[in-house]
Design a protein around this motif. Structure first.
Motif, PDB file in Angstrom:
ATOM      1  N   LYS A 293       0.844  -1.215   0.000  1.00 43.98           N
ATOM      2  CA  LYS A 293       0.000   0.000   0.000  1.00 43.98           C
ATOM      3  C   LYS A 293       0.868   1.250   0.000  1.00 43.98           C
ATOM      4  N   ARG A 294       1.854   1.268   0.895  1.00 48.69           N
ATOM      5  CA  ARG A 294       2.733   2.438   0.995  1.00 48.69           C
ATOM      6  C   ARG A 294       3.448   2.700  -0.321  1.00 48.69           C
ATOM      7  N   ARG A 295       3.934   1.606  -0.927  1.00 47.06           N
ATOM      8  CA  ARG A 295       4.677   1.758  -2.181  1.00 47.06           C
ATOM      9  C   ARG A 295       3.773   2.327  -3.279  1.00 47.06           C
ATOM     10  N   ILE A 342      15.765  11.732  14.893  1.00 45.49           N
ATOM     11  CA  ILE A 342      14.344  11.462  14.929  1.00 45.49           C
ATOM     12  C   ILE A 342      13.951  10.832  13.606  1.00 45.49           C
ATOM     13  N   LYS A 343      13.245   9.732  13.716  1.00 41.33           N
ATOM     14  CA  LYS A 343      12.788   9.087  12.487  1.00 41.33           C
ATOM     15  C   LYS A 343      11.829  10.039  11.782  1.00 41.33           C
ATOM     16  N   SER A 344      12.075  10.266  10.540  1.00 37.60           N
ATOM     17  CA  SER A 344      11.188  11.160   9.821  1.00 37.60           C
ATOM     18  C   SER A 344      10.730  10.476   8.556  1.00 37.60           C
ATOM     19  N   HIS A 345       9.444  10.438   8.378  1.00 38.90           N
ATOM     20  CA  HIS A 345       8.927   9.829   7.164  1.00 38.90           C
ATOM     21  C   HIS A 345       8.708  10.894   6.090  1.00 38.90           C
ATOM     22  N   HIS A 346       8.914  12.127   6.489  1.00 40.11           N
ATOM     23  CA  HIS A 346       8.523  13.204   5.581  1.00 40.11           C
ATOM     24  C   HIS A 346       9.550  13.437   4.499  1.00 40.11           C
ATOM     25  N   ASN A 347      10.780  13.066   4.833  1.00 39.54           N
ATOM     26  CA  ASN A 347      11.849  13.457   3.936  1.00 39.54           C
ATOM     27  C   ASN A 347      12.167  12.400   2.912  1.00 39.54           C
ATOM     28  N   PHE A 393      -0.128  13.664  10.843  1.00 34.80           N
ATOM     29  CA  PHE A 393      -0.913  12.747  10.015  1.00 34.80           C
ATOM     30  C   PHE A 393       0.048  12.101   9.024  1.00 34.80           C
ATOM     31  N   PRO A 394      -0.001  10.774   8.882  1.00 32.92           N
ATOM     32  CA  PRO A 394       1.003  10.129   8.022  1.00 32.92           C
ATOM     33  C   PRO A 394       0.769  10.408   6.535  1.00 32.92           C
ATOM     34  N   GLY A 395       1.832  10.434   5.778  1.00 31.53           N
ATOM     35  CA  GLY A 395       1.742  10.667   4.327  1.00 31.53           C
ATOM     36  C   GLY A 395       0.732   9.745   3.645  1.00 31.53           C
ATOM     37  N   PRO A 396       0.775   8.432   3.901  1.00 26.49           N
ATOM     38  CA  PRO A 396      -0.174   7.541   3.217  1.00 26.49           C
ATOM     39  C   PRO A 396      -1.607   7.651   3.758  1.00 26.49           C
ATOM     40  N   GLY A 397      -1.797   8.534   4.730  1.00 27.82           N
ATOM     41  CA  GLY A 397      -3.139   8.866   5.186  1.00 27.82           C
ATOM     42  C   GLY A 397      -3.905   7.679   5.745  1.00 27.82           C
ATOM     43  N   ILE A 434      -2.828  15.505  24.132  1.00 28.52           N
ATOM     44  CA  ILE A 434      -2.491  14.266  23.422  1.00 28.52           C
ATOM     45  C   ILE A 434      -1.597  14.635  22.248  1.00 28.52           C
ATOM     46  N   TRP A 435      -0.576  13.834  21.992  1.00 29.74           N
ATOM     47  CA  TRP A 435       0.350  14.150  20.892  1.00 29.74           C
ATOM     48  C   TRP A 435      -0.261  13.748  19.551  1.00 29.74           C
ATOM     49  N   GLN A 436      -0.929  12.606  19.575  1.00 29.76           N
ATOM     50  CA  GLN A 436      -1.566  12.142  18.339  1.00 29.76           C
ATOM     51  C   GLN A 436      -2.718  11.215  18.721  1.00 29.76           C
ATOM     52  N   ALA A 437      -3.854  11.431  18.075  1.00 25.40           N
ATOM     53  CA  ALA A 437      -5.011  10.553  18.326  1.00 25.40           C
ATOM     54  C   ALA A 437      -5.689  10.275  16.999  1.00 25.40           C
ATOM     55  N   ASP A 469       8.356  13.308  20.215  1.00 30.24           N
ATOM     56  CA  ASP A 469       8.801  13.405  18.830  1.00 30.24           C
ATOM     57  C   ASP A 469       8.339  12.230  17.969  1.00 30.24           C
ATOM     58  N   GLY A 470       7.502  11.372  18.506  1.00 31.37           N
ATOM     59  CA  GLY A 470       7.028  10.230  17.723  1.00 31.37           C
ATOM     60  C   GLY A 470       7.978   9.034  17.759  1.00 31.37           C
ATOM     61  N   MET A 471       9.163   9.244  18.343  1.00 33.83           N
ATOM     62  CA  MET A 471      10.138   8.149  18.419  1.00 33.83           C
ATOM     63  C   MET A 471       9.715   7.108  19.446  1.00 33.83           C
ATOM     64  N   SER A 506       2.263   0.776  24.188  1.00 31.73           N
ATOM     65  CA  SER A 506       3.236   1.871  24.079  1.00 31.73           C
ATOM     66  C   SER A 506       4.159   1.593  22.895  1.00 31.73           C
ATOM     67  N   LYS A 507       4.945   2.586  22.538  1.00 26.97           N
ATOM     68  CA  LYS A 507       5.992   2.415  21.521  1.00 26.97           C
ATOM     69  C   LYS A 507       7.338   2.663  22.172  1.00 26.97           C
ATOM     70  N   PRO A 508       8.322   1.786  22.133  1.00 23.25           N
ATOM     71  CA  PRO A 508       8.173   0.413  21.696  1.00 23.25           C
ATOM     72  C   PRO A 508       7.390  -0.381  22.726  1.00 23.25           C
ATOM     73  N   SER A 510       5.197  -1.495  20.300  1.00 24.91           N
ATOM     74  CA  SER A 510       4.317  -1.245  19.151  1.00 24.91           C
ATOM     75  C   SER A 510       4.740   0.039  18.449  1.00 24.91           C
ATOM     76  N   THR A 511       4.265   0.246  17.240  1.00 29.51           N
ATOM     77  CA  THR A 511       4.456   1.551  16.606  1.00 29.51           C
ATOM     78  C   THR A 511       3.193   2.374  16.858  1.00 29.51           C
ATOM     79  N   ILE A 512       3.249   3.630  16.489  1.00 32.14           N
ATOM     80  CA  ILE A 512       2.079   4.482  16.721  1.00 32.14           C
ATOM     81  C   ILE A 512       0.966   4.080  15.750  1.00 32.14           C
ATOM     82  N   GLU A 513       1.288   4.069  14.464  1.00 31.08           N
ATOM     83  CA  GLU A 513       0.309   3.600  13.475  1.00 31.08           C
ATOM     84  C   GLU A 513       0.236   2.080  13.560  1.00 31.08           C
ATOM     85  N   TRP A 514      -0.845   1.552  12.985  1.00 34.61           N
ATOM     86  CA  TRP A 514      -0.996   0.092  13.046  1.00 34.61           C
ATOM     87  C   TRP A 514      -0.355  -0.592  11.845  1.00 34.61           C
TER      88      TRP A 514
HETATM   89  P1  XMP Z   1       5.133   4.978  13.747  1.00 37.10           P
HETATM   90  O1  XMP Z   1       3.882   4.291  13.304  1.00 37.10           O
HETATM   91  O2  XMP Z   1       6.308   4.642  12.893  1.00 37.10           O
HETATM   92  O3  XMP Z   1       4.852   6.526  13.540  1.00 37.10           O
HETATM   93  O4  XMP Z   1       5.391   4.774  15.211  1.00 37.10           O
HETATM   94  C1  XMP Z   1       5.629   7.582  14.045  1.00 37.10           C
HETATM   95  C2  XMP Z   1       5.039   8.881  13.533  1.00 37.10           C
HETATM   96  O5  XMP Z   1       5.206   8.961  12.108  1.00 37.10           O
HETATM   97  C3  XMP Z   1       3.961   9.048  11.449  1.00 37.10           C
HETATM   98  N1  XMP Z   1       4.048   8.210  10.242  1.00 37.10           N
HETATM   99  C4  XMP Z   1       4.226   8.684   9.000  1.00 37.10           C
HETATM  100  N2  XMP Z   1       4.330   9.950   8.537  1.00 37.10           N
HETATM  101  N3  XMP Z   1       4.551   9.127   6.331  1.00 37.10           N
HETATM  102  C5  XMP Z   1       4.469  10.165   7.190  1.00 37.10           C
HETATM  103  O6  XMP Z   1       4.509  11.314   6.748  1.00 37.10           O
HETATM  104  C6  XMP Z   1       4.467   7.822   6.714  1.00 37.10           C
HETATM  105  O7  XMP Z   1       4.536   6.914   5.912  1.00 37.10           O
HETATM  106  C7  XMP Z   1       4.293   7.601   8.128  1.00 37.10           C
HETATM  107  N4  XMP Z   1       4.162   6.466   8.886  1.00 37.10           N
HETATM  108  C8  XMP Z   1       4.023   6.875  10.184  1.00 37.10           C
HETATM  109  C9  XMP Z   1       2.938   8.549  12.435  1.00 37.10           C
HETATM  110  O8  XMP Z   1       1.650   9.106  12.176  1.00 37.10           O
HETATM  111  C10 XMP Z   1       3.529   9.005  13.747  1.00 37.10           C
HETATM  112  O9  XMP Z   1       3.251  10.373  13.977  1.00 37.10           O
END
Ligand code: XMP
Length: 515
Positions: A293-295, A342-347, A393-397, A434-437, A469-471, A506-508, A510-514
């Motif tokens: 899906k992500r790809r 910090i893990k960044s998915h944005h870049n 909000f994650p890129g893949p929504g 809340i940081w993210q819900a 920071d989501g880490m 919690s993370k770890p 688990s991750t934040i997203e499922w």
């Molecule tokens: P995870 O699920 O990895 O998420 O614990 C950490 C933070 O990153 C966000 N996230 C994403 N943001 N593209 C993004 O822009 C992605 O593919 C993506 N995957 C996770 C997530 O919402 C949380 O804030």
């Protein structure tokens, strides 16, 4: 601008040192600990900080600064490993003692030092070290000690200071006083760092880079791209600024409409909103593997962008993006490569961004800011608080919040439930705690009863976490009553949801997203 250069040897709290200095109003930058101290790197530098590290200074191959760090004429403060490094390099000795110090440790001050002006003897520091100073380097005077070990020393004539504790962590008493003593009193750095000054210099920079060329910014609806939009619109003629927003069909309820209206309120004239939802949803048909899906989404996103940009501005353009300081560190561009990042998915490195970077056509006006500084800058640009405080909000929504196959119906169902959940959090005054819900739609149906009928409904998971920071993340501790009432509201008003569960992971691990 004056700055304090933080040399990073891979300490857990290096980022925090730089942030604390900025909180004092002193601009600070992080560089790799082993970087050559070239005139370029030292431009504006009033002092150096040598960070902590997981290494031992006596280990062969442990990272060491450019030797000129000790004789550059700039004051230098070694923190933890930085102090040990300095001691080791200048002829003292460091060893792994039997008494290791972790956590809160009182420090007795034994001689006067400008570093400790206003700090009482016996203050409680915060330590985290295995190694200790056994013998100070020649020329150093002991300034402070714990019961077991030297905790602070100085060589006043060389302007070298060392401390074994971490003034940057909030548990350290007088930590900010000590950092201020170093940066402002000892180094003489001016307190010039604030968002207004940054805004002025970012605007100048954007003008200089852009000239009268067109600039394109890809809008996600998040705070970073909105702040960049605000800056571009303030710096340039709005007719030069093109904002492209791709509606993938995987956005939150009313998101596209809200994005459009907040950008128009900032003065956007060329707002290109592309409804590509049909394409995304049909590409996702039958796909349930998360990585697939992500790809699919990533590739299609890139394709739509390229196509639209070629159509909107066939004659070429500069590309702007909301890269943050932490993203710069992660990609190792010009800052500490050892840094805990910090893990960044944005870049995600797209070919478009890489090509623009090579051509010198990339504008990154947030590249020196931390996230909370971006929020502050956003406020100073008049961006509405609702946008500034919006949860990430994650890129893949929604695609990664619908487990299994993504369909338009499932997106609609999730959008409704999510909007209700978020609305409830806001009404209950919980949203900003809340940081993210968000809600997650599980590919499971369970039995329920409505009236006298048995009904199969989807299971919806609620997720709410606290984080910096989501880490790492902790579960938000709801009052039971809030959860019960929210759950009842959702099952009563979102047709199709039969059961609500709360994710208590919690993370770890688990991750934040499922997905
Ligand atoms: P995870 O699920 O990895 O998420 O614990 C950490 C933070 O990153 C966000 N996230 C994403 N943001 N593209 C993004 O822009 C992605 O593919 C993506 N995957 C996770 C997530 O919402 C949380 O804030």
């Amino acid at each position: 601008m004056d700055k304090i250069l933080v040399l990073d040897f891979g300490g857990q709290t290096t980022q925090l040192i730089a942030r604390r200095l900025r909180e004092l109003g002193v601009y600070s930058e992080i560089a790799p600990g082993t970087a050559s101290l070239t005139p370029e790197l030292l431009e504006g530098a009033k002092g150096l900080v040598l960070s902590g590290s997981p290494y031992s200074s006596y280990e062969p191959g442990s990272p060491a600064p450019d030797r000129t760090a000790y004789a550059s004429g700039l004051p230098a403060l070694g923190i933890c490993y930085g102090f040990q490094r300095m001691t080791h390099d200048l002829g003292g000795s460091v060893a792994a003692p039997s008494v290791r110090e972790f956590g809160r440790r009182p420090i007795e001050l034994v001689s006067e030092s400008a570093l400790f002006a206003g700090v009482p003897s016996g203050f409680v520091s915060w330590m985290s070290h295995g190694d200790s100073i056994e013998a100070l380097a020649p020329g150093f005077t002991l300034v402070g000690k714990t019961e077991a070990h030297p905790a602070a020393a100085e060589n006043r004539s060389l302007g070298l200071y060392g401390i074994q504790f971490h003034p940057e962590v909030s548990h350290c008493e007088y930590g900010m006083t000590i950092l201020a003593n170093f940066a402002i009193e000892i180094c003489g750095a001016a307190r010039e760092w604030n968002v207004e000054a940054y805004q002025r210099s970012a605007i100048d920079e954007v003008r200089r880079l852009s000239g009268d060329r067109n600039v394109v910014l890809l809008i996600s609806g998040g705070v970073d791209s909105t702040v960049v939009a605000g800056l571009l619109l303030r710096a340039l003629d709005p007719s030069q600024v093109h904002l492209l927003y791709v509606d993938t069909g995987l956005m939150r309820k009313d998101e596209s409409r809200e994005v459009a209206s907040s950008l128009q309120a900032l003065g956007a004239r060329n707002l290109h909103i592309v409804d590509a939802s049909e394409g995304f949803l049909s590409a996702l048909r039958g796909v349930s593997d998360p990585e697939a899906k992500r790809r699919i989404i990533g590739d299609l996103f890139m394709e739509v962008q390229q196509r639209e940009l070629a159509h909107i501005l066939p004659g070429g353009y500069l590309l702007a993006q909301g890269t943050l300081y932490t993203d710069m560190i992660e990609s190792g561009r010009g800052v500490g490569s050892n840094a805990q990042v910090i893990k960044s998915h944005h870049n995600v490195r797209s070919p478009l961004v890489e090509a623009k970077r090579k051509a010198g056509e990339l504008v990154e006006p947030l590249a020196r800011l931390y996230k909370d500084e971006v929020r502050e800058l956003g406020r100073s640009l008049g961006i509405p608080e609702a946008v500034i405080r919006r949860h990430p909000f994650p890129g893949p929504g929604l695609a990664v919040r619908i487990l299994g196959e993504v369909t338009r119906e499932r997106c609609d169902l999730l959008r409704e439930a999510d909007a209700l959940f978020i609305g409830e959090l806001k009404e209950r005054g919980l949203y900003d705690k809340i940081w993210q819900a968000f809600c997650v739609l599980l590919p499971v149906k369970s039995v329920g009863v409505t009236g006298d009928l048995r009904e199969y409904g989807w299971v919806l998971a609620l997720r709410a976490i606290t984080s910096k920071d989501g880490m790492t993340a902790d579960v938000f501790p709801f009052e039971a009553r809030d959860l019960l009432e929210i759950s009842a509201k959702i099952t009563n008003s979102v047709r199709g949801i039969g059961r609500v569960v709360y994710d208590v992971s919690s993370k770890p691990p688990s991750t934040i997203e499922w997905e």
